[in-house]
Structures are given as C-alpha cells and as structure tokens.
Scaffold this motif. Structure first.
Motif, mmCIF file in Angstrom:
data_model
loop_
_atom_site.group_PDB
_atom_site.id
_atom_site.type_symbol
_atom_site.label_atom_id
_atom_site.label_comp_id
_atom_site.label_asym_id
_atom_site.label_seq_id
_atom_site.Cartn_x
_atom_site.Cartn_y
_atom_site.Cartn_z
ATOM 1 N N ALA A 42 0.819 -1.205 0.000
ATOM 2 C CA ALA A 42 0.000 0.000 0.000
ATOM 3 C C ALA A 42 0.855 1.258 0.000
ATOM 4 C CB ALA A 42 -0.913 0.011 1.217
ATOM 5 N N SER A 43 0.342 2.299 -0.669
ATOM 6 C CA SER A 43 0.963 3.608 -0.560
ATOM 7 C C SER A 43 0.481 4.245 0.734
ATOM 8 C CB SER A 43 0.547 4.479 -1.743
ATOM 9 O OG SER A 43 -0.839 4.719 -1.665
ATOM 10 N N ALA A 44 1.143 5.322 1.143
ATOM 11 C CA ALA A 44 0.753 5.997 2.382
ATOM 12 C C ALA A 44 -0.694 6.452 2.295
ATOM 13 C CB ALA A 44 1.666 7.181 2.639
ATOM 14 N N GLU A 45 -1.090 6.912 1.114
ATOM 15 C CA GLU A 45 -2.454 7.416 0.958
ATOM 16 C C GLU A 45 -3.479 6.296 1.113
ATOM 17 O OE1 GLU A 45 -4.915 10.301 -2.024
ATOM 18 O OE2 GLU A 45 -2.737 10.317 -1.904
ATOM 19 N N GLN A 46 -3.144 5.137 0.486
ATOM 20 C CA GLN A 46 -4.056 3.994 0.613
ATOM 21 C C GLN A 46 -4.189 3.568 2.072
ATOM 22 O OE1 GLN A 46 -2.152 1.407 -2.238
ATOM 23 N NE2 GLN A 46 -4.056 1.232 -3.403
ATOM 24 N N ALA A 47 -3.046 3.546 2.758
ATOM 25 C CA ALA A 47 -3.060 3.114 4.160
ATOM 26 C C ALA A 47 -3.951 4.042 4.986
ATOM 27 C CB ALA A 47 -1.643 3.110 4.725
ATOM 28 N N ARG A 48 -3.829 5.344 4.705
ATOM 29 C CA ARG A 48 -4.651 6.314 5.428
ATOM 30 C C ARG A 48 -6.133 6.107 5.116
ATOM 31 N NH1 ARG A 48 -4.894 11.749 7.509
ATOM 32 N NH2 ARG A 48 -6.533 12.848 6.391
ATOM 33 N N GLY A 49 -6.426 5.852 3.851
ATOM 34 C CA GLY A 49 -7.817 5.608 3.439
ATOM 35 C C GLY A 49 -8.392 4.396 4.159
ATOM 36 N N ILE A 50 -7.598 3.330 4.221
ATOM 37 C CA ILE A 50 -8.041 2.106 4.883
ATOM 38 C C ILE A 50 -8.313 2.390 6.353
ATOM 39 C CG2 ILE A 50 -7.260 -0.148 5.708
ATOM 40 C CD1 ILE A 50 -8.099 -0.319 2.915
ATOM 41 N N MET A 51 -7.406 3.168 6.969
ATOM 42 C CA MET A 51 -7.582 3.459 8.393
ATOM 43 C C MET A 51 -8.891 4.215 8.623
ATOM 44 S SD MET A 51 -5.231 5.531 11.019
ATOM 45 C CE MET A 51 -6.364 6.895 11.009
ATOM 46 N N PHE A 52 -9.163 5.177 7.743
ATOM 47 C CA PHE A 52 -10.409 5.934 7.899
ATOM 48 C C PHE A 52 -11.625 5.047 7.721
ATOM 49 C CE2 PHE A 52 -8.208 9.791 8.293
ATOM 50 C CZ PHE A 52 -9.135 10.719 8.749
ATOM 51 N N TRP A 53 -11.538 4.144 6.769
ATOM 52 C CA TRP A 53 -12.666 3.245 6.540
ATOM 53 C C TRP A 53 -12.871 2.348 7.765
ATOM 54 C CZ3 TRP A 53 -13.031 -2.103 6.264
ATOM 55 C CH2 TRP A 53 -14.284 -2.571 5.877
ATOM 56 N N LEU A 54 -11.756 1.877 8.319
ATOM 57 C CA LEU A 54 -11.862 0.962 9.454
ATOM 58 C C LEU A 54 -12.512 1.632 10.653
ATOM 59 C CD1 LEU A 54 -8.593 -1.115 9.542
ATOM 60 C CD2 LEU A 54 -10.931 -1.893 9.218
ATOM 61 N N LEU A 55 -12.248 2.931 10.835
ATOM 62 C CA LEU A 55 -12.807 3.628 11.992
ATOM 63 C C LEU A 55 -14.269 4.009 11.777
ATOM 64 C CD1 LEU A 55 -9.799 5.839 13.001
ATOM 65 C CD2 LEU A 55 -10.835 4.021 14.322
ATOM 66 N N GLY A 56 -14.778 3.720 10.607
ATOM 67 C CA GLY A 56 -16.183 3.990 10.369
ATOM 68 C C GLY A 56 -16.395 5.234 9.553
ATOM 69 N N ASN A 57 -17.118 5.081 8.456
ATOM 70 C CA ASN A 57 -17.325 6.200 7.556
ATOM 71 C C ASN A 57 -18.701 6.073 6.936
ATOM 72 O OD1 ASN A 57 -17.226 8.226 5.751
ATOM 73 N ND2 ASN A 57 -15.333 7.563 4.750
ATOM 74 N N LEU A 58 -19.559 7.067 7.233
ATOM 75 C CA LEU A 58 -20.929 7.008 6.728
ATOM 76 C C LEU A 58 -21.113 7.862 5.483
ATOM 77 C CD1 LEU A 58 -22.805 7.181 10.119
ATOM 78 C CD2 LEU A 58 -23.219 5.464 8.379
ATOM 79 N N SER A 59 -20.034 8.540 5.034
ATOM 80 C CA SER A 59 -20.256 9.527 3.980
ATOM 81 C C SER A 59 -20.637 8.879 2.655
ATOM 82 C CB SER A 59 -19.023 10.408 3.813
ATOM 83 O OG SER A 59 -17.928 9.581 3.513
ATOM 84 N N GLY A 60 -20.358 7.592 2.513
ATOM 85 C CA GLY A 60 -20.701 6.957 1.249
ATOM 86 C C GLY A 60 -22.091 6.340 1.219
ATOM 87 N N ALA A 61 -22.871 6.566 2.282
ATOM 88 C CA ALA A 61 -24.167 5.882 2.376
ATOM 89 C C ALA A 61 -25.159 6.440 1.360
ATOM 90 C CB ALA A 61 -24.722 6.022 3.792
ATOM 91 N N ARG A 62 -25.661 5.573 0.488
ATOM 92 C CA ARG A 62 -26.651 5.968 -0.532
ATOM 93 C C ARG A 62 -27.875 5.076 -0.409
ATOM 94 N NH1 ARG A 62 -23.693 9.330 -0.197
ATOM 95 N NH2 ARG A 62 -22.203 10.207 -1.687
ATOM 96 N N TRP A 63 -28.825 5.272 -1.319
ATOM 97 C CA TRP A 63 -30.081 4.522 -1.193
ATOM 98 C C TRP A 63 -29.887 3.020 -1.310
ATOM 99 C CZ3 TRP A 63 -34.103 5.891 1.256
ATOM 100 C CH2 TRP A 63 -34.408 7.249 1.372
#
Lengths: 375, 264
Positions: A213-234
């Motif tokens: 993983a790149s640093a950016e990917q790792a950060r993205g994964i960490m954010f996803w793991l901590l919970g992220n509702l911004s992608g919630a759609r119908w």
C-alpha cells in the motif's frame, strides 16, 4: 340480627409479601390495557427514531431548516410539489437522509448483535467483532483496494463482506473443532477461536498494507476501518434496513430462549430450549448483521459492546424489552454520533468510530458508577 | 417423608435401561438400570467421580447415552422434544450462577419457559405457578430481591422453586445441600422429601441419604446397590464403596438411625 349467609364475604387478605410481589406485575385482567401500553411504547420508540433521523438530516455543516427538510421529504415521498432549491432537495434526500437511515440501522444491528453474543456467551465483554468479523472485513477491504483482488470489478463493500464471512466461517469451524462433544462448555472455544481468528486476519491486513500500500491507501483504509458514513446511498439503505429489521425480529422472537440462558446453557436446555439450534440461528444472525453493517460503514467500535449494557440498566434483563430497547438506543446513539462527527470539527468529518468512543466511553462510565447495585 | 416408601403399585415415571456413557474411552456410567415410581425420593450416593452427576445428566437428557435408554412417563427420552421433556422433568444443577441483575422472581419465572410460546403468552396460570412454587420453598418474601444479594441457601431454594414452577412429574437434584450450613441442609432436604414428586437426589452426606425412600449406591459408574436405606447403607457396603469404617447408631430420643464414621 345475623348477617344473611348470602352477603358477599370480604376477599381474604393476601399475605403482604405476595401482595407486594403481585403489584410489580400488572394483573392479567388488564391484558387489553397492557397490549395498549405495549403498542404505545412501540409508537413512542418509532417517533423518537423519526425525530432523531429528522434532526440528523437538519443538522450539518450547513443547517437546513426543518420546514425545508419536511418539504423535501413531502416532494419525494408524495410528490407534494413544494417549490425548493434543487440542491437542498438533493442534499436532504440523497445525502443526509440516507446517511441518517444507514446510521440508525447500523446502530440497531450492531447493538442487537452485541446483545445476542453477550447473552449467549454469558460474557459481559462480548461484542459483535468477537467473531473475527471486523478483522475479516478489513482483510477483505484491503485485498480489494490494495492488493487488487477482483481487478476492479469488486467493490470495497463486497470485498469486506466476503472477508467478514470467511473469517466468521473459519472461527466457527475452529470453535466447533475445539468444542466438539462438549456442548456444556461451548462458550470458551467460541471466544478463543474468535481471538485467534481476529489476530490472524489483522496480521494478514497489516501484511498486505505493509507490502503493497501507498501511504495514501493506508490512510484511506484506516479511515474506513474507523467507520465512515459519507458513502451511504439509497442502495445501502435498501440493504441495511431489511438486515437490521431481520436481526431485531429474529432476536425478539428468541427473547424467552435468551432469558433461559441466564443460568447457562445447561439450564436453558433443562428449561426446554433447543440449545444447539437457538445458538446456531442467533450467532449466524449476529454474524450476518454485523458483516453487512461493517461492509457498508466500516467497523464502528463501542456500539455493540456498550449499548446492550446501557439498555440493561434502563429496562432490566428481560429480553422481551431488552432487545427493542437495545435496538432503539443503538439507533439513536449512532445517529447522534454521526451528527457530532460532522459538526465537531469545522470543515472536516471525524471518523464516526472516534466519536462513538470519545462520547460513549465517558457516558458509559457515568452510567456504570451511578447504577452501582445497592447492596 | 416415608409415607410413599416405594409403593410398588405406583406408576413408574422414570426408567433407566442399561444406561452407559463414556468419555475418551473411559466408561463413566455403565449398565445402570432402575425404575423411579411416582412420589418416591431416590437418593444417589457414591464416592467422587463415581458417575452420579453424569447419571443425572443422562436422566435429564442433557447427555445422550452411548448405550441403553431413558424412558420418561413411558416414552423414550431420546425421541422427545426438549420442551416436552422440560414439562415433565426438571433439573437443579450443582452450581448454576449468573452475573445478571435478575430478581428472585425473574429466576423462578424462567421455570415457565417450556409452557410458553408465541401463541401461549404469559397468563394467570403462570403467575399462580410462580407464586405457589415460591411459597412451597418459602422464598415468596424474597421475590423482589436481586440475585446477587441472596445467600447460598436462598439461591438453592430459588433454583428448586424454578424447577417446581416447571410443574414437573420428576425432579432431579445434583447435590442440593452443597455449600449450605447445617440448618439450610436440613431445610432443603425436608423440602425435597416432602414434595409430592418423584425425585432423584445426588447426595454426599450418607446421613442425608438415610432419609430417602430408597438409596442407590454408585461405584465406578455402576449402580452396585439399590433399596431402602436401612437395608443398603450397612457397614460392609460402606467399607467396600467408600473405604470407611462405619457403624450404625440409634438416636436414643426417637430411634432414628445415624451413621458414624471411625478412623481406619
């Protein structure tokens, strides 16, 4: 003059202790009234939930007035045709409402899953991630996003869901092999197998991230793991609502069986509960609900562990009330946590897992200390 | 407690036929057979590890026998649903504890579980069963108390009340006097012997066993003696099974029997 024999005799007095005990339970004569009270409670719960979701839609980085929100809902649901800014309409309907609904479903699903595991395993520290589900989901997610499994055709959620199920299957098989023939102590193998499975999958996740993983990917994964509702759609709502409802209903349907586990699995069996079947159905239910929720929003900690305890303090230990109460409190809590996550830092969204722990842990500590049993 | 005294005309409510169970190739229970008649109290004694608890678990259906069968009210236990079993037979385990904050009434109410379903919700009958079960073991005044605040004896009586609330025909008790003070022991035994139920009670104290209608003696998984206590619990058998030298004394006040153990 003598009293006629037909005169109504005063009813014999109950011994005081029994009278007190009976007063604690409504007499069955008033069954109709009791049903009405129950219906009233459900209605109140739904109203609370609706109010919380409405608040969740109104509050945000830019506050939207309640009138605008209601008008937007009227337009979408009933074609009311109120004149509204199309951007407001879109934000309310496609972003904030879906987000609040998914948060509510997640809260309810995770809380009920945690309750199932705590009651069945008779372990106050059990939470939905005990079964290796969160670890498996993160492995699935990094496999898709970092290692490129599925060559872009598989979404992160699907990868997470597959990982969660794989981890749960492994944990279940391991527990079964370790506890074979010993239905009596079948809870320890599940806990231990869950720990082993979680460690294994977490190691695989770290391995994949470190390796590719790149640093950016790792950060993205960490954010996803901590919970992220911004992608919630119908489409997420369409998945989360039935799953949360199913989990609550299945669990509520087994309320008496769960009560019977109060003194352990043997005691439940001798009270007529088909222990193996009930255990299999409920654990599978908790695993599926958790896997679905984790794959939609990541692994939000704290909810599944703490909400059932809070509900117990409020409504007692009987599952007929505990199950709906846990679901409701979980839903309210996560909607509120999502609002906080969007408003605490200006211009930035905190991972919701951070909020649930930051707000929930001290709150829970206060409840625990104040509700100390009076001995 | 001695009125029924193994009335040979009474209905057989529980029958064990050649029961066997083994773990990792070691026989724990082997070839145990007996018939329990309505109303009688059968004491089960034997050294530690002689298979008493395992036998009770086989009789209650918690374990499936590797050999033989149990018949409950004439029907083979293995073919009955757990719910049917629980309506006819109740088990009081040795140590059933909880960390939950349940009241004594909640614990006793669990006994109604096998009678309830979605179509048969809680009703007056269930309240009656719970009330009379609590009254039978004199814990009604503790109904609202938290489980954590109850003493060992109160908990044991609550477990018995829970079993009685099942309205069973057969009661199985695994060392119900463990960890109780002498007063509580006597109270629990008097209570069990006085119940109008068939009961199998695993016991450690042989003087307690003397008060049962019949006594079964277990050694190495086998039932080596079965009969009225005054015919079974005699010095030669006690020496063989328990390895103790004992003599039977008479209480000068009421003529009751007492077993006294001597140093070897």
């Amino acid at each position: 003059m003598r009293v006629p024999a037909a005169a109504p005799q005063p009813a014999p007095e109950r011994p005081p202790a029994v009278a007190v005990a009976v007063a604690a339970r409504p007499p069955a004569v008033a069954a109709g009234r009791w049903a009405a009270v129950t219906a009233g409670r459900w209605l109140l719960a739904l109203l609370l939930l609706a109010a919380a979701v409405l608040a969740g839609v109104c509050i945000g980085e830019t506050a939207i007035p309640v009138g605008t929100v209601l008008a937007a809902l009227g337009n979408e649901l009933f074609g009311a045709g109120w004149p509204l800014d199309r951007i407001d309409q879109g934000i309310v309907w496609n972003y904030r409402l879906t987000r609040a609904l998914v948060a509510a479903c997640c809260g309810a699903g995770l809380a009920v899953s945690g309750l199932i595991l705590q009651s069945l395993l008779r372990n106050a520290l059990a939470d939905p991630y005990l079964l290796g589900i969160s670890a498996g989901a993160s492995t699935g997610a990094v496999m898709v996003t970092v290692a490129g499994v599925g060559a872009g055709a598989v979404s992160l959620s699907l990868g997470a869901f597959a990982g969660a199920l794989a981890a749960f299957a492994l944990v279940a098989m391991l527990a079964r092999a370790a506890g074979a023939g010993a239905a009596r102590h079948a809870t320890a193998p599940i806990v231990l197998a869950g720990i082993a499975g979680s460690q294994l999958f977490n190691a695989v996740t770290s391995f994949v991230i470190t390796r590719s993983a790149s640093a950016e990917q790792a950060r993205g994964i960490m954010f996803w793991l901590l919970g992220n509702l911004s992608g919630a759609r119908w489409r997420d709502v369409a998945l989360a609502v039935p799953v949360a409802l199913l989990a609550v209903l299945v669990c509520r349907g087994h309320a008496r069986a769960l009560d019977a586990f109060t003194f352990g699995a043997d005691s439940a069996a001798s009270l007529g509960v088909p222990v193996r079947r009930v255990r299999a159905v409920l654990i599978l239910c908790a695993a599926l609900a958790t896997a679905v929720m984790v794959s939609i929003v990541g692994s939000i900690g704290f909810v599944g562990l703490v909400i059932p305890h809070a509900a117990r303090l409020l409504v007692g230990t009987r599952h007929a009330r505990l199950v709906p109460a846990s679901a409701l409190i979980g839903a309210l809590f996560l909607v509120a946590a999502d609002v906080l996550s969007r408003t605490l830092l200006r211009g930035q969204v905190l991972p919701i897992g951070v909020v649930t722990a930051l707000v929930g842990a001290p709150l829970f500590a206060v409840i625990l200390v104040r509700a100390r049993p009076a001995r | 407690m001695s009125e029924p005294r193994g009335d040979p005309a009474a209905e057989v409510v529980l029958r064990a036929e050649g029961l066997g169970w083994s773990a990792r190739g070691v026989a724990i229970v082997e070839g145990v057979g007996f018939a329990l008649r309505a109303g009688e109290t059968l004491g089960l004694v034997g050294p530690n590890g002689s298979g008493k608890s395992t036998l009770l678990r086989l009789l209650s259906g918690l374990l499936r026998p590797r050999a033989g069968a149990v018949r409950l009210l004439g029907a083979p236990l293995a073919s009955m649903r757990r719910r049917e079993v629980a309506r006819a037979l109740a088990l009081v385990e040795q140590q059933a504890e909880t960390a939950e904050r349940v009241s004594l009434r909640d614990a006793v109410s669990l006994g109604r579980t096998p009678w309830l379903s979605a179509l048969r919700p809680w009703c007056d009958d269930d309240d009656d069963a719970v009330e009379s079960a609590m009254a039978a073991v004199s814990v009604a005044h503790l109904a609202g108390r938290d489980w954590a605040t109850l003493s060992g004896g109160e908990r044991q009586r609550a477990h018995i009340a829970r079993a009685l609330a099942q309205r069973p025909r057969v009661l199985l008790l695994d060392e119900p006097t463990n960890h109780l003070d002498p007063g509580q022991q006597a109270a629990v035994l008097r209570l069990v012997a006085g119940l109008p139920l068939a009961a199998v009670v695993a016991l450690h104290d042989l003087n307690h066993a003397l008060r049962c209608d019949r006594v079964g003696v277990m050694r190495g998984g086998r039932l080596v003696a079965l009969g009225p206590p005054e015919q079974v619990l005699l010095p030669p058998l006690l020496r063989d099974v328990f390895g103790v030298r004992a003599s039977i004394l008479r209480d000068p006040d009421d003529g009751g029997r007492v077993i006294r153990f001597h140093d070897p």
